[in-house]
Design a protein around this motif. Structure first.
Motif: not given
Length: 255
Positions: A126-139
Motif C-alpha cells: 500500500r505504501r509503495a503503490a501510494f508513493w510511487i504513483c503519487g511521485a510519478s504523477l507529480f513529476v
C-alpha cells in the motif's frame, strides 16, 4: 525508491505508467488551454506545483478565463478538492512518520494514488503503490503542463481530441476490480445514481460530493453473511483430531 519498486508487481507498475501517460495528455491540455486563453505560463505551473489536482486546476482556470475573480476560482477549487478528504482517511495508514513526510504525502494525494493504494492488501505494498504513483504523477503532470504551456495555442481546439474523457476513463479502470465486492458495488452504483440525479440542479463539481452518500449503503466491510456463518460454525465446532483424542480417552477410562 528502488526498494519501493521491488515491492510492487510488474502489472501494478505497468498500470501506474499507463495512468501517467493518460494524465500527461490532460496536463499538456491544461497548460495549452491556460496559456492560449491569455494567462502567463507561471499561473498553470504554480497551480500544478502547489495545488496538484487536475479537476480543481481546470475549474479555477475556467473561472478566471470566463471573467470570474481569483476568490471565486479558489472557492471552486476548494469545493472540488473536498472529495479528497475521505480519501485521506482511507489511506491514513500510508502517511505515518514525521510531519514533513505526512505533509508531502498529503500533497501527493490524488484520486489515482489513493486508488492504487487501496488495491493493495499488504501495508508495505500500500505504501509503495501510494508513493510511487503519487511521485510519478507529480513529476509527469508538471512536465506535461510546462510542455503544453510552451506549445500554447499550437494544439488548437483541445476538445476535439477528447482529452476531457481521460480522467474518468482512468478512474473507471482503477475502480472496476473493486466492484466485485457487493458492498463496494452497491455504494458505487448508489453514489453514481445520486450524482446523476442532482447534476442538473447544482454547480459543476458538486455532484461528486453528493456521490459520497453511497457510502451509507456500503454495509459492514468484511466477509459475506454466508462466509461469516460458515466461519462461526467452524469456530464453534472443536477440531476433529482433538475430539477424536478426547473420545478415545473416555473409552479407555470406561474400561
Amino acid at each position: 525508491m528502488r526498494s519501493l519498486f521491488r515491492t510492487l508487481e510488474r502489472a501494478t507498475l505497468r498500470d501506474i505508467a499507463l495512468v501517467c501517460v493518460a494524465d500527461a495528455l490532460v496536463g499538456a491540455s491544461f497548460g495549452a488551454i491556460s496559456v492560449s486563453g491569455g494567462l502567463p505560463l507561471w499561473v498553470p505551473m504554480a497551480l500544478s506545483l502547489l495545488v496538484f489536482a487536475g479537476g480543481s486546476q481546470f475549474a479555477a482556470v475556467g473561472v478566471v478565463l470566463s471573467g470570474g475573480s481569483a476568490l471565486a476560482a479558489v472557492a471552486t477549487g476548494l469545493v472540488l478538492n473536498a472529495r479528497l478528504l475521505p480519501f485521506g482517511f482511507a489511506v491514513a495508514d500510508v502517511l505515518q512518520g514525521p510531519w514533513w513526510k505526512r505533509l508531502l504525502g498529503a500533497q501527493l494525494l490524488t484520486d489515482e494514488s489513493a486508488a492504487f493504494a487501496l488495491q493493495q492488501r499488504e501495508p508495505r505494498r500500500r505504501r509503495a503503490a501510494f508513493w510511487i504513483c503519487g511521485a510519478s504523477l507529480f513529476v509527469v503532470w508538471n512536465l506535461a503542463v510546462l510542455l503544453g504551456g510552451l506549445v500554447g495555442g499550437l494544439i488548437g481546439d483541445t476538445d476535439v481530441l477528447g482529452l476531457d474523457a481521460a480522467f474518468p476513463a482512468v478512474l473507471l479502470a482503477l475502480v472496476l476490480p473493486s466492484l466485485r465486492d457487493r458492498g463496494t458495488r452497491t455504494a458505487a452504483l448508489t453514489g453514481a445514481a445520486v450524482a446523476v440525479t442532482v447534476a442538473p440542479f447544482v454547480p459543476a463539481g458538486v455532484p461528486v460530493l453528493f456521490a459520497l452518500t453511497g457510502l451509507l449503503f456500503a454495509g459492514r466491510p468484511g466477509a459475506s453473511p454466508q462466509a461469516e456463518g460458515a466461519g462461526g460454525a467452524a469456530a464453534s465446532r472443536p477440531d476433529e483430531p482433538e475430539a477424536a483424542a478426547a473420545a478415545a480417552a473416555v473409552k479407555e477410562e470406561a474400561r
